[in-house]
Design a protein around this motif. Sequence first.
Motif, PDB file in Angstrom:
ATOM      1  N   THR A  82       0.864  -1.183   0.000  1.00 41.78           N
ATOM      2  CA  THR A  82       0.000   0.000   0.000  1.00 41.78           C
ATOM      3  C   THR A  82       0.894   1.225   0.000  1.00 41.78           C
ATOM      4  OG1 THR A  82      -1.761  -1.118   1.227  1.00 41.78           O
ATOM      5  CG2 THR A  82      -1.785   1.292   1.215  1.00 41.78           C
ATOM      6  N   VAL A  83       0.840   1.977  -1.080  1.00 42.34           N
ATOM      7  CA  VAL A  83       1.669   3.171  -1.251  1.00 42.34           C
ATOM      8  C   VAL A  83       0.758   4.394  -1.173  1.00 42.34           C
ATOM      9  CG1 VAL A  83       3.239   4.419  -2.780  1.00 42.34           C
ATOM     10  CG2 VAL A  83       3.296   1.912  -2.701  1.00 42.34           C
ATOM     11  N   SER A 100       3.124   2.963   3.410  1.00 40.51           N
ATOM     12  CA  SER A 100       4.264   3.874   3.329  1.00 40.51           C
ATOM     13  C   SER A 100       3.986   4.872   2.215  1.00 40.51           C
ATOM     14  CB  SER A 100       5.559   3.103   3.038  1.00 40.51           C
ATOM     15  OG  SER A 100       5.473   2.469   1.758  1.00 40.51           O
ATOM     16  N   GLY A 101       4.789   5.906   2.158  1.00 38.78           N
ATOM     17  CA  GLY A 101       4.618   6.861   1.078  1.00 38.78           C
ATOM     18  C   GLY A 101       4.917   8.272   1.518  1.00 38.78           C
ATOM     19  N   ALA A 142       9.745  17.252  -4.806  1.00 42.40           N
ATOM     20  CA  ALA A 142       8.817  16.339  -4.147  1.00 42.40           C
ATOM     21  C   ALA A 142       7.932  15.634  -5.172  1.00 42.40           C
ATOM     22  CB  ALA A 142       7.964  17.100  -3.140  1.00 42.40           C
ATOM     23  N   ALA A 143       7.487  16.359  -6.190  1.00 42.07           N
ATOM     24  CA  ALA A 143       6.671  15.754  -7.243  1.00 42.07           C
ATOM     25  C   ALA A 143       7.454  14.667  -7.978  1.00 42.07           C
ATOM     26  CB  ALA A 143       6.195  16.825  -8.221  1.00 42.07           C
ATOM     27  N   GLU A 144       8.727  14.916  -8.208  1.00 40.15           N
ATOM     28  CA  GLU A 144       9.573  13.896  -8.838  1.00 40.15           C
ATOM     29  C   GLU A 144       9.651  12.647  -7.964  1.00 40.15           C
ATOM     30  OE1 GLU A 144      13.206  16.043  -9.320  1.00 40.15           O
ATOM     31  OE2 GLU A 144      12.688  16.775 -11.336  1.00 40.15           O
ATOM     32  N   GLN A 145       9.741  12.845  -6.647  1.00 40.16           N
ATOM     33  CA  GLN A 145       9.802  11.713  -5.723  1.00 40.16           C
ATOM     34  C   GLN A 145       8.477  10.945  -5.689  1.00 40.16           C
ATOM     35  OE1 GLN A 145      11.424  12.835  -1.821  1.00 40.16           O
ATOM     36  NE2 GLN A 145      12.538  14.487  -2.817  1.00 40.16           N
ATOM     37  N   VAL A 146       7.371  11.683  -5.731  1.00 44.30           N
ATOM     38  CA  VAL A 146       6.062  11.022  -5.785  1.00 44.30           C
ATOM     39  C   VAL A 146       5.966  10.157  -7.033  1.00 44.30           C
ATOM     40  CG1 VAL A 146       3.600  11.436  -6.152  1.00 44.30           C
ATOM     41  CG2 VAL A 146       4.813  12.693  -4.370  1.00 44.30           C
ATOM     42  N   LEU A 147       6.365  10.705  -8.155  1.00 43.64           N
ATOM     43  CA  LEU A 147       6.305   9.962  -9.414  1.00 43.64           C
ATOM     44  C   LEU A 147       7.210   8.732  -9.357  1.00 43.64           C
ATOM     45  CD1 LEU A 147       4.772  10.286 -12.068  1.00 43.64           C
ATOM     46  CD2 LEU A 147       6.751  11.497 -12.991  1.00 43.64           C
ATOM     47  N   ALA A 148       8.390   8.889  -8.772  1.00 43.01           N
ATOM     48  CA  ALA A 148       9.315   7.755  -8.668  1.00 43.01           C
ATOM     49  C   ALA A 148       8.769   6.674  -7.744  1.00 43.01           C
ATOM     50  CB  ALA A 148      10.673   8.241  -8.167  1.00 43.01           C
ATOM     51  N   SER A 149       8.007   7.067  -6.727  1.00 40.25           N
ATOM     52  CA  SER A 149       7.538   6.101  -5.727  1.00 40.25           C
ATOM     53  C   SER A 149       6.495   5.137  -6.276  1.00 40.25           C
ATOM     54  CB  SER A 149       6.962   6.840  -4.516  1.00 40.25           C
ATOM     55  OG  SER A 149       5.713   7.436  -4.817  1.00 40.25           O
ATOM     56  N   VAL A 150       5.898   5.444  -7.417  1.00 38.58           N
ATOM     57  CA  VAL A 150       4.850   4.567  -7.968  1.00 38.58           C
ATOM     58  C   VAL A 150       5.345   3.795  -9.193  1.00 38.58           C
ATOM     59  CG1 VAL A 150       2.997   5.997  -7.061  1.00 38.58           C
ATOM     60  CG2 VAL A 150       3.842   6.438  -9.369  1.00 38.58           C
ATOM     61  N   GLN A 151       6.618   3.841  -9.456  1.00 38.81           N
ATOM     62  CA  GLN A 151       7.167   3.076 -10.570  1.00 38.81           C
ATOM     63  C   GLN A 151       7.282   1.600 -10.186  1.00 38.81           C
ATOM     64  OE1 GLN A 151       7.716   4.702 -13.569  1.00 38.81           O
ATOM     65  NE2 GLN A 151       6.843   6.419 -12.397  1.00 38.81           N
ATOM     66  N   GLY A 152       7.023   0.706 -11.137  1.00 36.77           N
ATOM     67  CA  GLY A 152       7.238  -0.718 -10.934  1.00 36.77           C
ATOM     68  C   GLY A 152       6.204  -1.412 -10.080  1.00 36.77           C
TER      69      GLY A 152
END
Length: 436
Positions: free
Chosen positions: A50-51, A75-76, A108-118
């Motif tokens: 769960t992200v 997490s997230g 932060a937006a870049e990190q959000v986008l990276a967190s949902v990869q894969g």
Amino acid sequence: MSQPITLDALQRDPAAPRTLLRQLFDVAVNTALPYDSLKNYLPQPPKGRTVVIGAGKGAASMAAALEAAWPGELSGMVITRYAHTEPTRAIRVVEASHPVPDAAGREAAEQVLASVQGLTEDDLVICLISGGGSALLSLPVPEIPLDDKRAVNKALLKSGAAIDEMNCVRKHLSAIKGGRLAAACYPAKVVTLAISDVPGDDPSVIASGPTVADPTTFDDARAVIAKYGIELPASVKAYLDNATSAQETPKPGDPRLAHCETHIITTPQASLQAAAKFARDIGLNTIVLGDTIEGEARDVALVHAGIVRQVVGFDEPVQKPALILSGGETTVTVRGNGRGGRNAEFLLALAVALNGEKGVYAVACDTDGIDGSEDNAGCLLSPCSIARAAKVGVSAKQKLANNDAYSFFESIDDLIVTGPTRTNVNDFRAILVLPQ
């Protein structure tokens, strides 16, 4: 909150009308907080991860509410405005600038986008969205530097454009808004929980709909730019001029959004209804004009003033003692160089139009606690406001002409300062009309 004001007190205590109006605003804000409502919209925990992601002025309080109600691990990260954070355990809260984006928001937006990869079909993404997310979740397309995106945002804020028009442009300059974030989550399930701050509660407009299909197009964005005569930086003009259908935002029916669902957990109307009940319970005849009122703040004020005069003179459309409630999002076309958000401008225009009408008191506030970019949520108006200001050398008409409503109400100590409320269901206006 202090004890509710009685109808009798409103007639005999000069301070009671102002106290009541502040209580009504507090009721509206408390109704919009996520702690009670969010838990009613939680999905089932997934087989996988769960992200949690999200952005907005209410993002931190929503994250805290989610942690309190979620039965499993998560997490997230979420992004909120500076000074709008709240303690959380597992969800990281990052602060950034609003209403004009900054580098912290972009990172932060870049990190959000990276967190949902894969992610996989077994994973769940919970996206927490509230007003302000458009500026906070700012990731321009690679062709546009952040400073140029900032310049467009500033121009839109001063133009008088409605929120849906501004967000149409923002979506088409973004690498993350207008459904692009949801597309990046595919094939995971995405459940968006949103606090609405927009007229009509359209999820594709709230925070520019990062997880919602976008019905608008590049042509629509170009039309908004033309309508308001906005001067574009060279990079933005070149991008919009040369954009093709292949660069469009995800549209309804896009297969990447097939596993997405959205729930509005609280709305402007819910806050208006709660305030109306509070008023009716103490005996006020209450009318709600609507939660979708838009237009120039001073024009909306003139319409409200006309309704007030009808109540004063004819007990129509509601009999005195009366309360008139409304919500929505007005705009201000800035022509002067003063200070003040749309709620202060509305209230000052109302003051000028009513010109000290006896028995009429009003409040206008933004439920996020910040009126525009100022430090106040809004202001209070009394029958004597113009006269009190005149005694200290302040002209209501001159201040209105200069878009300087903040200074007017500051001069008579009638600013309402709450600090961040950590929610946002837009403007709250209440006008009290007492018999004389």
